[in-house]
Design an enzyme around this catalytic site. Structure first.
Site, mmCIF file in Angstrom:
data_model
loop_
_atom_site.group_PDB
_atom_site.id
_atom_site.type_symbol
_atom_site.label_atom_id
_atom_site.label_comp_id
_atom_site.label_asym_id
_atom_site.label_seq_id
_atom_site.Cartn_x
_atom_site.Cartn_y
_atom_site.Cartn_z
ATOM 1 C CD GLU A 56 45.503 31.892 45.357
ATOM 2 O OE1 GLU A 56 45.733 33.091 45.611
ATOM 3 O OE2 GLU A 56 45.438 31.458 44.180
ATOM 4 N N GLY A 60 40.181 31.884 50.140
ATOM 5 C CA GLY A 60 40.235 31.133 51.394
ATOM 6 C C GLY A 60 41.351 30.103 51.378
ATOM 7 N N GLY A 94 45.208 48.623 40.436
ATOM 8 C CA GLY A 94 43.946 48.046 40.907
ATOM 9 C C GLY A 94 44.115 46.996 41.984
ATOM 10 C CE LYS A 143 48.470 34.206 43.810
ATOM 11 N NZ LYS A 143 47.054 34.630 43.708
ATOM 12 N N GLY A 186 36.790 29.051 48.765
ATOM 13 C CA GLY A 186 37.061 29.438 47.373
ATOM 14 C C GLY A 186 38.546 29.706 47.214
ATOM 15 C CB ALA A 229 44.442 39.559 36.716
ATOM 16 N N GLY A 261 33.539 35.661 48.215
ATOM 17 C CA GLY A 261 33.355 36.150 46.855
ATOM 18 C C GLY A 261 33.554 37.651 46.766
ATOM 19 C CB SER A 299 35.185 43.123 42.047
ATOM 20 O OG SER A 299 36.489 42.617 42.244
ATOM 21 C CG HIS A 306 63.076 12.899 29.707
ATOM 22 N ND1 HIS A 306 62.064 12.418 30.511
ATOM 23 C CD2 HIS A 306 64.237 12.337 30.141
ATOM 24 C CE1 HIS A 306 62.601 11.577 31.397
ATOM 25 N NE2 HIS A 306 63.921 11.507 31.186
HETATM 26 P P1 FAD Z 1 40.485 46.088 39.598
HETATM 27 O O1 FAD Z 1 41.798 45.431 39.583
HETATM 28 O O2 FAD Z 1 39.631 45.895 40.790
HETATM 29 O O3 FAD Z 1 40.750 47.632 39.361
HETATM 30 C C1 FAD Z 1 39.748 48.582 39.422
HETATM 31 C C2 FAD Z 1 40.369 49.937 39.698
HETATM 32 O O4 FAD Z 1 39.375 50.925 39.522
HETATM 33 C C3 FAD Z 1 40.878 50.093 41.125
HETATM 34 O O5 FAD Z 1 42.202 50.582 41.103
HETATM 35 C C4 FAD Z 1 39.933 51.128 41.739
HETATM 36 O O6 FAD Z 1 40.570 51.955 42.701
HETATM 37 C C5 FAD Z 1 39.537 51.917 40.514
HETATM 38 N N1 FAD Z 1 38.263 52.621 40.638
HETATM 39 C C6 FAD Z 1 37.056 52.132 41.027
HETATM 40 N N2 FAD Z 1 36.107 53.081 40.956
HETATM 41 C C7 FAD Z 1 36.726 54.188 40.499
HETATM 42 C C8 FAD Z 1 36.277 55.497 40.210
HETATM 43 N N3 FAD Z 1 34.990 55.857 40.331
HETATM 44 N N4 FAD Z 1 37.171 56.407 39.780
HETATM 45 C C9 FAD Z 1 38.494 56.082 39.632
HETATM 46 N N5 FAD Z 1 38.966 54.857 39.874
HETATM 47 C C10 FAD Z 1 38.097 53.924 40.302
HETATM 48 N N6 FAD Z 1 43.145 37.106 39.551
HETATM 49 C C11 FAD Z 1 43.977 36.337 38.830
HETATM 50 O O7 FAD Z 1 43.790 36.214 37.615
HETATM 51 N N7 FAD Z 1 45.034 35.684 39.408
HETATM 52 C C12 FAD Z 1 45.280 35.777 40.724
HETATM 53 O O8 FAD Z 1 46.244 35.186 41.221
HETATM 54 C C13 FAD Z 1 44.423 36.566 41.530
HETATM 55 N N8 FAD Z 1 44.641 36.687 42.854
HETATM 56 C C14 FAD Z 1 43.809 37.479 43.597
HETATM 57 C C15 FAD Z 1 44.035 37.565 44.962
HETATM 58 C C16 FAD Z 1 43.213 38.337 45.750
HETATM 59 C C17 FAD Z 1 43.470 38.424 47.231
HETATM 60 C C18 FAD Z 1 42.144 39.071 45.151
HETATM 61 C C19 FAD Z 1 41.255 39.950 45.990
HETATM 62 C C20 FAD Z 1 41.902 38.984 43.799
HETATM 63 C C21 FAD Z 1 42.736 38.177 43.010
HETATM 64 N N9 FAD Z 1 42.519 38.039 41.631
HETATM 65 C C22 FAD Z 1 43.344 37.241 40.893
HETATM 66 C C23 FAD Z 1 41.420 38.728 40.940
HETATM 67 C C24 FAD Z 1 41.952 39.991 40.237
HETATM 68 O O9 FAD Z 1 42.569 40.831 41.185
HETATM 69 C C25 FAD Z 1 40.816 40.732 39.552
HETATM 70 O O10 FAD Z 1 40.122 39.852 38.690
HETATM 71 C C26 FAD Z 1 41.344 41.892 38.733
HETATM 72 O O11 FAD Z 1 42.047 42.810 39.543
HETATM 73 C C27 FAD Z 1 40.201 42.630 38.016
HETATM 74 O O12 FAD Z 1 40.729 43.670 37.280
HETATM 75 P P2 FAD Z 1 39.877 44.972 36.948
HETATM 76 O O13 FAD Z 1 40.765 45.836 36.131
HETATM 77 O O14 FAD Z 1 38.564 44.599 36.410
HETATM 78 O O15 FAD Z 1 39.577 45.665 38.361
HETATM 79 P P1 NAI Z 2 35.063 32.440 45.481
HETATM 80 O O1 NAI Z 2 33.832 32.729 44.730
HETATM 81 O O2 NAI Z 2 36.223 31.798 44.821
HETATM 82 O O3 NAI Z 2 34.726 31.524 46.744
HETATM 83 C C1 NAI Z 2 33.812 31.895 47.720
HETATM 84 C C2 NAI Z 2 33.430 30.662 48.497
HETATM 85 O O4 NAI Z 2 32.651 31.055 49.610
HETATM 86 C C3 NAI Z 2 32.566 29.693 47.686
HETATM 87 O O5 NAI Z 2 33.073 28.411 47.856
HETATM 88 C C4 NAI Z 2 31.188 29.868 48.285
HETATM 89 O O6 NAI Z 2 30.401 28.697 48.194
HETATM 90 C C5 NAI Z 2 31.539 30.194 49.721
HETATM 91 N N1 NAI Z 2 30.514 30.918 50.458
HETATM 92 C C6 NAI Z 2 29.672 31.880 50.003
HETATM 93 N N2 NAI Z 2 28.896 32.338 51.008
HETATM 94 C C7 NAI Z 2 29.267 31.646 52.110
HETATM 95 C C8 NAI Z 2 28.849 31.676 53.466
HETATM 96 N N3 NAI Z 2 27.903 32.502 53.896
HETATM 97 N N4 NAI Z 2 29.451 30.834 54.346
HETATM 98 C C9 NAI Z 2 30.436 29.982 53.936
HETATM 99 N N5 NAI Z 2 30.862 29.928 52.663
HETATM 100 C C10 NAI Z 2 30.298 30.751 51.777
HETATM 101 O O7 NAI Z 2 35.479 33.855 46.130
HETATM 102 P P2 NAI Z 2 36.803 34.335 46.836
HETATM 103 O O8 NAI Z 2 37.636 33.199 47.278
HETATM 104 O O9 NAI Z 2 36.350 35.352 47.821
HETATM 105 O O10 NAI Z 2 37.537 35.066 45.650
HETATM 106 C C11 NAI Z 2 36.923 36.174 44.968
HETATM 107 C C12 NAI Z 2 37.333 36.237 43.538
HETATM 108 O O11 NAI Z 2 38.691 36.588 43.413
HETATM 109 C C13 NAI Z 2 37.132 34.926 42.833
HETATM 110 O O12 NAI Z 2 36.063 35.071 41.945
HETATM 111 C C14 NAI Z 2 38.382 34.658 42.096
HETATM 112 O O13 NAI Z 2 38.121 34.562 40.737
HETATM 113 C C15 NAI Z 2 39.282 35.846 42.371
HETATM 114 N N6 NAI Z 2 40.573 35.329 42.830
HETATM 115 C C16 NAI Z 2 41.330 34.619 41.949
HETATM 116 C C17 NAI Z 2 42.510 34.062 42.346
HETATM 117 C C18 NAI Z 2 43.290 33.257 41.369
HETATM 118 O O14 NAI Z 2 43.005 33.315 40.190
HETATM 119 N N7 NAI Z 2 44.272 32.486 41.811
HETATM 120 C C19 NAI Z 2 43.028 34.215 43.690
HETATM 121 C C20 NAI Z 2 42.132 34.930 44.560
HETATM 122 C C21 NAI Z 2 40.965 35.484 44.106
#
Ligand code: FAD
Ligand code: NAI
Length: 466
Positions: free
Chosen positions: A187, A185, A39, A50, A182, A321, A272, A145, A445
């Site tokens: 990271e 942005g 995913g 990371k 957020g 995740a 987002g 998502s 420690h």
């Molecule tokens: P997803 O991981 O999105 O998996 C969904 C899967 O479903 C995908 O493989 C997709 O191809 C498949 N799919 C969709 N529709 C269909 C269909 N109709 N048929 C078959 N397959 C389908 N979270 C953290 O906790 N720590 C982090 O450090 C972190 N870093 C992130 C960094 C970035 C840049 C991004 C974008 C996200 C990050 N997240 C992080 C968020 C994390 O990736 C998601 O919360 C997590 O992947 C959600 O898991 P999920 O299984 O719900 O969905």
């Molecule tokens: P986010 O929801 O963390 O941040 C989005 C930011 O954009 C917010 O501060 C919001 O106020 C701002 N924003 C919204 N509309 C805007 C606009 N029109 N102009 C300017 N600013 C605007 O979403 P982000 O960073 O895209 O991450 C998506 C998701 O992925 C998060 O929900 C997060 O949980 C997950 N994620 C988690 C990570 C982790 O756990 N370390 C790392 C990366 C993503």
């Protein structure tokens, strides 16, 4: 042959659910539309980001900190293709790990787009357009998502990028405009700043990282500014002109007012993510969505249609995740007749910048809004021996404990390795610990974890801070 369970989507929600279900004796299959399993998280999210955060952090340390420790390496040179290869190899190892686990646990996998044809029937359409219908007692939707888009701004993944494009840029942009302060942005903005970009972050709200403890975020913003990031808060991007060599972004105060132009080589749109349900056939199957297009589920992850469940980013709650994984385990256990459960009060949240931000439980704002009386214990890393000797003194630990019972209600950490440290607080909270329980637990420690203990001691005023 009918399955007990078909999971649509193989992200951390889907793959963990499938493996747990198979372990519990359910005949299980996964349907995944992408070429690799894992995913968003493994392919274009947690794992590649990371890898780049780690590599770029070491690059910055080599340039700025090594000399202070007597290590002479000269000015480090960036080999971006090699760094990208390092990241890609990390992703490859992880996605192959999921394929291995499916085999090991006898989970069948189907490559193709899954559609809920009806309760008990999943249609899979392969890349060649051929379809097959699989029969199953239960379906778990784990489709995750997708990137949220800004109206009128097209993401081409080259110059106007989402996180996916920002993980594969082929050169360091001189100027990077980040829309959204957020998690993504900050990271990925950090990654490209460390590698040499000038980074400006435009945020709609008047603070960074909305939802996280505001004292933590204020201090964190100052640290990021010292590192060279520029913030424009309470500001919105209204358009990006891509016609010239350089992007021209129109920005204006969120409350309205005079517009200005910011030039950039690359713009990262990180405002987002939105639930992904395209092509799933949910409307036809009668599965209800909520007002934000998330699949609506009850406390047992069941939708309104019998035999159809949903977990992870596609339902309400933090898009993380580990939250998706826990829901995957819980729904598998429920389907196997056990009492699967997720404690949403104890889901840690980590931002993997330098320093890291980590939290679990309630923020001060949330406790105030709920009218809960609490005591605060704080401890700065400037007073932690290990942090001092390693020149990593940024940040602090803050513990919020119920004023009446001393039960820990929230823990917030700014500092290197905060993401690992928060796990201790999460375990303590799972066991309903009081701050005194942490304060009286012997900690090794010299470690940074002593700062957590000292913050717990500070709740009752007996910290040993110099
Ligand atoms: P997803 O991981 O999105 O998996 C969904 C899967 O479903 C995908 O493989 C997709 O191809 C498949 N799919 C969709 N529709 C269909 C269909 N109709 N048929 C078959 N397959 C389908 N979270 C953290 O906790 N720590 C982090 O450090 C972190 N870093 C992130 C960094 C970035 C840049 C991004 C974008 C996200 C990050 N997240 C992080 C968020 C994390 O990736 C998601 O919360 C997590 O992947 C959600 O898991 P999920 O299984 O719900 O969905
Ligand atoms: P986010 O929801 O963390 O941040 C989005 C930011 O954009 C917010 O501060 C919001 O106020 C701002 N924003 C919204 N509309 C805007 C606009 N029109 N102009 C300017 N600013 C605007 O979403 P982000 O960073 O895209 O991450 C998506 C998701 O992925 C998060 O929900 C997060 O949980 C997950 N994620 C988690 C990570 C982790 O756990 N370390 C790392 C990366 C993503």
């Amino acid at each position: 042959m009918a399955y007990d369970l078909i999971v649509i989507g193989s992200g951390p929600g889907g793959y963990v659910c499938a493996i747990r279900a198979a372990q519990l004796g359910l005949k299980t299959a996964v349907v995944e539309k992408d070429k690799t399993f894992g995913g968003t998280c493994l392919n274009v999210g947690c794992i590649p980001s990371k890898a780049l955060l780690h590599a770029s952090e070491l690059f910055e340390e080599a340039g700025h900190v090594f000399a202070k420790m007597g290590i002479g390496v000269g000015t480090p040179k960036l080999d971006l293709p090699a760094m990208m290869k390092f990241k890609d190899e990390g992703v490859d190892g992880n996605v192959k790990g999921v394929a291995f686990l499916f085999k090991k646990n006898k989970v069948d996998s189907f490559q193709g787009t899954g559609r809920v044809a009806a309760a008990g029937k999943v249609e899979v359409k392969g890349a060649d357009g051929k379809t097959q219908v699989l029969e199953t007692k239960n379906i778990v939707i784990a489709t995750g998502s997708d990137v949220a888009r800004l109206r009128g701004i097209t993401i081409d993944e080259k110059r106007v990028v989402s996180s996916t494009g920002a993980l594969t840029l082929d050169k360091v942009p001189q100027k990077l405009l980040v829309v959204g302060a957020g998690v993504i942005g900050l990271e990925l903005g950090s990654v490209w700043r460390r590698l040499g970009a000038e980074v400006t972050v435009v945020e709609f709200l008047d603070r960074i990282l909305p939802g996280m403890d505001s004292e933590v975020c204020r201090q964190f913003q100052r640290i990021l500014e010292k590192q060279g990031m520029t913030f424009k808060l309470a500001t919105k991007v209204t358009a990006i002109d891509t016609s010239g060599n350089r992007l021209k972004a129109s920005v204006e105060p969120a409350a309205g007012g005079a517009a200005e132009t910011i030039e950039a080589d690359v713009a990262l749109v990180a405002i987002g993510r939105v639930p992904f349900t395209d092509g799933l056939g949910l409307k036809e199957a009668g599965v209800a969505l909520d007002n934000r297009n998330r699949v609506q589920v009850d406390a047992h992850f069941a939708t309104n249609v019998k035999g159809i469940y949903a977990i992870g980013d596609v339902i309400a709650g933090p898009m993380l995740a580990h939250k998706a994984e826990d829901e995957g385990v819980a729904v598998a256990e429920i389907l196997a007749g056990q009492a699967g459960h997720v404690n949403y009060d104890v889901i840690p949240n980590v931002v993997y910048t330098y320093p890291e931000i980590a939290s679990v439980g309630k923020s001060e704002e949330e406790l105030k809004a709920a009218g809960v009386a609490y005591n605060t214990g704080k401890f700065p890393f400037t007073a932690n021996g290990r942090a001092k000797v390693n020149l990593q003194t940024e940040g602090f630990v803050k513990i919020l404990a119920d004023a009446r019972t001393d039960r820990v209600l929230g823990v917030h950490i700014v500092g290197p390795d905060a993401g690992n440290m928060i796990a201790e607080a999460a375990v303590a909270m799972e066991f309903s610990a009081a701050s005194e329980d942490i304060a009286r637990t012997c900690h090794p420690h010299p470690t940074r974890s002593e700062a957590l203990r000292q913050a717990a001691m500070a709740v009752e005023g007996w910290t040993m801070q110099a």
